[in-house]
Write an enzyme that holds these catalytic residues in place. Structure first.
Site: not given
Length: 202
Positions: A31, A53, A61
């Site tokens: 990522y 988000e 995350w």
């Protein structure tokens, strides 16, 4: 993405320098190397990032990234037109979907934000709206501790989106969005990704 501000960079087994959070596992490394900080300039992509988000708020995350395929399946690949039509039956379906984060407020915000995204089309669209908050300069952090959590622009973007009917778009969440989609470059100055977005010079 709200990054871990407690560590500086590390050199990976491939010899490339990354922040410590990006070396946590293969998924995070991929990522970081291919997505984080690269410009997102399409409506669906930006709506998806705003949605994820929001779901990340209060969580890691890595958790959201692992669940992203399930999120995409659950939310019609984050097609705003499709999600805007979700009703109570869809909310209940989502609350029973073990593949995603089952938080009613965040689910409702994702539906609300799809409708707000559609409404913005009459005024230039979501992409131009969000990117209009790009600052004149970007941070140049040498350590993770120097990476800010908010900025005047993220505060302004948060307020502007709320006025347009968006939810779960606080200043910290919006700064994380701005980092993730290339509006600011908070790659540490010695990271191999610094300046790679093409939006900012290294």
């Amino acid at each position: 993405m709200a990054t871990d501000k407690t560590h500086a960079t590390v050199r990976g087994s491939d010899g490339l320098v990354r922040p410590a959070w990006a070396e946590a596992d293969d998924l995070m490394r991929e990522y970081y190397d291919t997505e984080w900080g690269m410009p997102v300039r399409d409506e669906r992509g930006l709506y998806e990032r705003i949605s994820l988000e929001a779901f990340q708020s209060g969580l890691s995350w890595a958790t959201i990234l692992r669940k992203r395929p399930a999120f995409r399946a659950a939310f019609a690949n984050f097609d705003p037109d499709a999600v805007a039509e979700f009703g109570e039956a869809d909310v209940e379906r989502l609350l029973n979907d073990v593949g995603i984060v089952r938080n009613r407020a965040k689910i409702l915000a994702t539906i609300t934000n799809a409708r707000a995204t559609i409404a913005l089309r009459d005024d230039g669209g979501l992409v131009d709206f969000v990117w209009s908050f790009q600052p004149a300069t970007t941070p140049a952090p040498r350590t993770a501790e120097e990476v800010p959590a908010t900025s005047p622009e993220s505060v302004a973007l948060s307020k502007a989106l709320r006025k347009r009917g968006f939810a779960f778009v606080g200043p910290t969440t919006m700064f994380a969005l701005m980092e993730a989609v290339g509006i600011v470059d908070t790659h540490l100055v010695d990271s191999h990704r610094r300046g790679s977005s093409g939006v900012w010079s290294a």
